[in-house]
Design a protein around this motif. Structure first.
Motif, PDB file in Angstrom:
ATOM      1  N   LEU A   1       1.475 -14.687  69.704  1.00 19.28           N
ATOM      2  CA  LEU A   1       1.459 -14.560  71.155  1.00 19.28           C
ATOM      3  C   LEU A   1       2.189 -13.315  71.628  1.00 19.28           C
ATOM      4  O   LEU A   1       1.780 -12.661  72.583  1.00 19.28           O
ATOM      5  CB  LEU A   1       2.084 -15.803  71.795  1.00 19.28           C
TER       6      LEU A   1
ATOM      7  N   VAL B   1       0.984 -10.068  74.108  1.00 18.57           N
ATOM      8  CA  VAL B   1       1.685  -9.555  75.294  1.00 18.57           C
ATOM      9  C   VAL B   1       1.943  -8.066  75.147  1.00 18.57           C
ATOM     10  O   VAL B   1       1.818  -7.300  76.107  1.00 18.57           O
ATOM     11  CB  VAL B   1       3.003 -10.329  75.506  1.00 18.57           C
TER      12      VAL B   1
ATOM     13  N   VAL C   1       6.930 -13.103  83.340  1.00 17.65           N
ATOM     14  CA  VAL C   1       6.286 -14.423  83.372  1.00 17.65           C
ATOM     15  C   VAL C   1       5.688 -14.755  82.012  1.00 17.65           C
ATOM     16  O   VAL C   1       5.825 -15.876  81.508  1.00 17.65           O
ATOM     17  CB  VAL C   1       5.199 -14.468  84.467  1.00 17.65           C
ATOM     18  N   ALA C   2       5.047 -13.749  81.378  1.00 19.11           N
ATOM     19  CA  ALA C   2       4.407 -14.015  80.081  1.00 19.11           C
ATOM     20  C   ALA C   2       5.452 -14.417  79.041  1.00 19.11           C
ATOM     21  O   ALA C   2       5.243 -15.344  78.253  1.00 19.11           O
ATOM     22  CB  ALA C   2       3.644 -12.776  79.614  1.00 19.11           C
TER      23      ALA C   2
ATOM     24  N   LEU D   1       6.652 -17.908  79.548  1.00 24.62           N
ATOM     25  CA  LEU D   1       5.651 -18.863  79.092  1.00 24.62           C
ATOM     26  C   LEU D   1       5.666 -19.008  77.576  1.00 24.62           C
ATOM     27  O   LEU D   1       5.515 -20.108  77.051  1.00 24.62           O
ATOM     28  CB  LEU D   1       4.255 -18.429  79.543  1.00 24.62           C
ATOM     29  N   ILE D   2       5.859 -17.867  76.868  1.00 29.13           N
ATOM     30  CA  ILE D   2       5.897 -17.967  75.408  1.00 29.13           C
ATOM     31  C   ILE D   2       7.065 -18.853  74.994  1.00 29.13           C
ATOM     32  O   ILE D   2       6.954 -19.670  74.076  1.00 29.13           O
ATOM     33  CB  ILE D   2       6.005 -16.575  74.762  1.00 29.13           C
TER      34      ILE D   2
ATOM     35  N   ARG E   1       8.358 -21.322  76.697  1.00 32.41           N
ATOM     36  CA  ARG E   1       8.010 -22.720  76.960  1.00 32.41           C
ATOM     37  C   ARG E   1       7.045 -23.243  75.919  1.00 32.41           C
ATOM     38  O   ARG E   1       7.113 -24.391  75.486  1.00 32.41           O
ATOM     39  CB  ARG E   1       7.368 -22.839  78.336  1.00 32.41           C
ATOM     40  N   ILE E   2       6.066 -22.376  75.539  1.00 32.95           N
ATOM     41  CA  ILE E   2       5.087 -22.810  74.546  1.00 32.95           C
ATOM     42  C   ILE E   2       5.790 -23.103  73.229  1.00 32.95           C
ATOM     43  O   ILE E   2       5.494 -24.084  72.542  1.00 32.95           O
ATOM     44  CB  ILE E   2       3.998 -21.740  74.364  1.00 32.95           C
TER      45      ILE E   2
ATOM     46  N   THR F   1       7.426 -26.405  73.394  1.00 34.40           N
ATOM     47  CA  THR F   1       6.523 -27.547  73.384  1.00 34.40           C
ATOM     48  C   THR F   1       5.814 -27.714  72.053  1.00 34.40           C
ATOM     49  O   THR F   1       5.624 -28.822  71.579  1.00 34.40           O
ATOM     50  CB  THR F   1       5.435 -27.372  74.463  1.00 34.40           C
TER      51      THR F   1
ATOM     52  N   LEU G   1       0.105 -13.490  90.128  1.00 35.48           N
ATOM     53  CA  LEU G   1       1.401 -13.920  89.602  1.00 35.48           C
ATOM     54  C   LEU G   1       1.786 -15.283  90.137  1.00 35.48           C
ATOM     55  O   LEU G   1       2.294 -16.135  89.397  1.00 35.48           O
ATOM     56  CB  LEU G   1       2.472 -12.886  89.939  1.00 35.48           C
TER      57      LEU G   1
ATOM     58  N   TYR H   1      -0.270 -17.795  88.217  1.00 34.71           N
ATOM     59  CA  TYR H   1       0.169 -18.034  86.843  1.00 34.71           C
ATOM     60  C   TYR H   1       1.320 -19.029  86.839  1.00 34.71           C
ATOM     61  O   TYR H   1       1.342 -19.996  86.047  1.00 34.71           O
ATOM     62  CB  TYR H   1       0.684 -16.749  86.165  1.00 34.71           C
TER      63      TYR H   1
ATOM     64  N   ALA I   1       1.435 -23.017  85.506  1.00 38.00           N
ATOM     65  CA  ALA I   1       2.349 -23.400  84.440  1.00 38.00           C
ATOM     66  C   ALA I   1       3.285 -24.517  84.843  1.00 38.00           C
ATOM     67  O   ALA I   1       3.901 -25.136  83.985  1.00 38.00           O
ATOM     68  CB  ALA I   1       3.170 -22.190  83.995  1.00 38.00           C
TER      69      ALA I   1
ATOM     70  N   TYR J   1       0.785 -24.819  79.776  1.00 40.23           N
ATOM     71  CA  TYR J   1       1.471 -23.600  79.345  1.00 40.23           C
ATOM     72  C   TYR J   1       0.507 -22.674  78.639  1.00 40.23           C
ATOM     73  O   TYR J   1       0.457 -21.473  78.897  1.00 40.23           O
ATOM     74  CB  TYR J   1       2.634 -23.929  78.404  1.00 40.23           C
ATOM     75  N   MET J   2      -0.264 -23.247  77.714  1.00 38.08           N
ATOM     76  CA  MET J   2      -1.190 -22.396  76.967  1.00 38.08           C
ATOM     77  C   MET J   2      -2.287 -21.876  77.878  1.00 38.08           C
ATOM     78  O   MET J   2      -2.708 -20.721  77.764  1.00 38.08           O
ATOM     79  CB  MET J   2      -1.791 -23.218  75.807  1.00 38.08           C
TER      80      MET J   2
ATOM     81  N   PHE K   1      -0.884 -19.072  79.853  1.00 38.61           N
ATOM     82  CA  PHE K   1      -0.717 -17.871  79.032  1.00 38.61           C
ATOM     83  C   PHE K   1      -2.041 -17.152  78.865  1.00 38.61           C
ATOM     84  O   PHE K   1      -2.139 -15.931  79.012  1.00 38.61           O
ATOM     85  CB  PHE K   1      -0.143 -18.243  77.671  1.00 38.61           C
TER      86      PHE K   1
ATOM     87  N   ILE L   1      -2.820 -15.415  82.023  1.00 38.31           N
ATOM     88  CA  ILE L   1      -2.062 -14.184  82.244  1.00 38.31           C
ATOM     89  C   ILE L   1      -2.706 -13.031  81.511  1.00 38.31           C
ATOM     90  O   ILE L   1      -2.917 -11.948  82.067  1.00 38.31           O
ATOM     91  CB  ILE L   1      -0.603 -14.309  81.755  1.00 38.31           C
ATOM     92  N   ILE L   2      -2.994 -13.245  80.219  1.00 41.54           N
ATOM     93  CA  ILE L   2      -3.524 -12.135  79.431  1.00 41.54           C
ATOM     94  C   ILE L   2      -4.854 -11.659  80.023  1.00 41.54           C
ATOM     95  O   ILE L   2      -5.058 -10.473  80.291  1.00 41.54           O
ATOM     96  CB  ILE L   2      -3.704 -12.562  77.960  1.00 41.54           C
TER      97      ILE L   2
END
Lengths: 112, 493
Positions: free
Chosen positions: A7, A11, A86-87, A90-91, A93-94, A97, B145, B148, B152, B159-160, B163, B166-167
């Motif tokens: 991931l 990014v 933000v990205a 999120l990584i 959090r991922i 989880t 933003l 996103y 989430a 979450y996934m 993500f 976002i990309i």
């Protein structure tokens, strides 16, 4: 970015793409032999004399680099930073989880 | 005061976002009233703008009083004004509807949720009202933003999905920015009205062509046009009810509006339809999108996921209608924007109500729901009939114009896909209506069916749903008025 499974690497790919666009714009603002876009005044101090002088002379635009793309790219840089933030959150959090940073492992956990 | 209305439309949600955040940090109880108050003011502001535009034509507002090519300008014409009003009422109804869900699911996160929601609304309104192509990029990113982060918020699978969104979303916005860069290099201007006068002399330039192509690709990614739609089903189906009720009807349609703006206000219809030569390809792609969206939707058990695939099909209707290049197609597509915002709002609100009361969103949670939640299911039926295109709902009118436009333009794949989509939607809809009317839980016997009590969602959820469903009928019945006053003036064909 599409090919890599990690991931973080995705990014990084996104960040490279955004940086490239920023370079593109900045590159368009250069002119041959141009200097930074700040007006050169003959030193006279401040006051209305100064302002009248300002209005009277036209500015030789080929001497200065175009400042508008710089301004636009300030916005783009800020947007890029925010998206990166933000990205990355999120990584994190991922990872909390699913316990992994690799896309294929996460999808395996998601799909059963 | 009235001349300041355009800036008011942006300032109200922006300051409500800040107020909600600051007040919420002090006293969380104040967040919700601030947001509802702000949204009411927004509805009045956009209604005022709409009435002013209907009365006196295009409104222009230069920020900071800087004149046109130097400063950024807000331009409101009939197309804009209608979309602004739709965004405002969708925001208001969606927020009011989701009060119980937010209280149940997001209790400690209310302040960030409402702040992000108001920022999302600001971004959407900004994209609609601005007259400067770089400002559109800024607003795209504000919207993106906020979305996103809102997606989430749901946690878990979201979450996934966020993500992935976002990309893909950043790439889309990056393409748009690159395209704007190409146009800026060749013309030196970013203002839409100014570009309209400069560009005609540059139509044979490759850079302009590439710029348009990049902008179009970026916008296609952002509006989830097949085959660039991969992010949408995951993002909207894993997100919470409140988020999908507001983001799903609006975000993709506003991107579609931006595409329409670039096609007819920045570039000419002459360039877009005659010089470019990609109309046939895009209409065929839209036909594929419509059928693909329908087929994917048939495979879903989860109602919300099915609705997201229907959104992809609806984007196909609108993109195809716009790119047909004739009068009926464009009228149909623009009217379909109104129709789709309201229909998706209604349907997503219903799914959110169903999830609130029954704890799940799959088809099988609909068992006997007509007995337990009659008002919500009535709204569901009206929304679904709009998808199929049954008169007197507004879906019928837009489908009529789109099919007529397709036949007139000689692109027969498009009307065929539209008719196939109606049939597929009919299967989807009647499958769900059958379950909600007729299927029985295991423990039920025919006698105990008499005793099923009405267990409707709270009033705060039912009232907005019913109002939006009745709006679908009202818009359908008064479609000629709406088309004549709001749509015909801005179609340049």
């Amino acid at each position: 970015m599409i090919v890599k499974k990690n991931l973080f690497k995705k990014v990084i790919g996104m960040a490279i793409f955004q940086t490239a666009t920023i370079f593109f714009y900045i590159g368009t603002s250069f002119k041959k032999g141009a200097t930074i876009p700040i007006l050169e005044h003959h030193a006279e101090g401040h006051g209305d004399h100064h302002i009248a002088d300002h209005a009277a002379t036209a500015i030789e635009s080929t001497l200065y680099a175009n400042p508008l793309p710089h301004v636009l790219m300030l916005t783009a840089i800020v947007v890029g930073v925010a998206t990166l933030g933000v990205a990355l959150v999120l990584i994190e959090r991922i990872y909390e989880t699913y316990g992994s940073n690799e896309e294929d492992e996460i999808l395996r956990k998601l799909n059963h | 005061m009235e001349s300041q209305l355009p800036i008011f439309v942006i300032l109200v949600p922006l300051f409500t976002a800040f107020a909600a955040c600051l007040l919420g940090i002090a006293h969380p109880k104040f967040t919700l009233p601030t947001v509802i108050g702000g949204l009411f003011m927004l509805v009045f502001a956009t209604l005022g703008t709409l009435l002013k535009v209907l009365e006196s034509g295009t409104l222009r507002y230069g920020l900071g009083n800087w004149p046109r090519p130097v400063g950024i300008e807000f331009v409101v014409d009939e197309l804009n004004a209608m979309l602004l009003f739709l965004i405002a009422i969708a925001a208001l109804f969606g927020t009011v509807h989701s009060i119980p869900v937010v209280r149940r699911d997001l209790d400690e996160q209310q302040v960030p949720f409402y702040t992000l929601l108001m920022l999302l609304i600001t971004g959407l309104l900004g994209m609609t009202i601005t007259g400067d192509i770089f400002n559109i990029y800024v607003m795209i990113e504000i919207t993106a933003l906020s979305t996103y982060a809102l997606v989430a918020l749901a946690g878990g699978r979201a979450y996934m999905a966020a993500f992935q969104y976002i990309i893909i979303g950043s790439i889309g916005a990056g393409f748009y920015l690159l395209g704007v860069g190409f146009i800026y290099i060749k013309t030196g201007s970013l203002n839409i009205a100014h570009l309209h006068t400069i560009l005609p002399s540059l139509y044979d330039s490759t850079a302009i062509l590439v710029g348009f192509g990049l902008i179009l690709t970026g916008l296609f990614i952002k509006m989830a046009m097949f085959p660039l739609h991969g992010w949408l089903p995951n993002a909207y189906s894993t997100s919470l009810g409140p988020v999908s009720s507001i983001a799903a009807p609006l975000a993709t349609k506003v991107m579609l509006y931006v595409m329409l703006r670039i096609m007819i206000s920045v570039f000419d219809p002459h360039f877009t339809f005659e010089i470019l030569g990609i109309s046939t390809f895009l209409v065929t792609l839209s036909a594929v999108a419509i059928v693909a969206g329908g087929v994917y939707a048939l495979a879903q058990t989860d109602i919300k996921r099915m609705l997201t695939y229907i959104i992809i099909a609806e984007i196909g209707y609108m993109v195809g209608g716009i790119w047909l290049g004739n009068h009926s197609g464009m009228v149909g597509a623009v009217f379909h924007i109104i129709n789709d915002v309201l229909a998706m709002l209604c349907l997503f609100m219903v799914v959110s109500s169903i999830e609130f009361k029954t704890g799940g969103q799959s088809r099988w949670h609909l068992k006997r729901l007509f007995a337990k939640m009659p008002f919500t299911m009535t709204a569901f039926c009206i929304g679904c009939f709009t998808l199929i295109g049954i008169p007197p709902t507004s879906g019928f009118v837009s489908k009529w114009y789109l099919i007529t436009g397709g036949i007139e333009a000689g692109q027969f794949a498009f009307p065929a896909a539209l008719i196939a989509a109606s049939l597929i939607n009919a299967i989807l809809v009647f499958r769900m209506i059958e379950i909600s009317h007729c299927h029985m839980e295991r423990a039920m016997t025919p006698e105990s069916l008499e005793d099923i009590e009405m267990d409707e969602a709270p009033l705060v959820m039912v009232v907005p749903t019913l109002i939006v469903a009745s709006l679908l009928l009202v818009v359908g019945l008064s479609s000629q008025t709406i088309i004549n006053r709001l749509i015909l003036p801005i179609i340049p064909l």
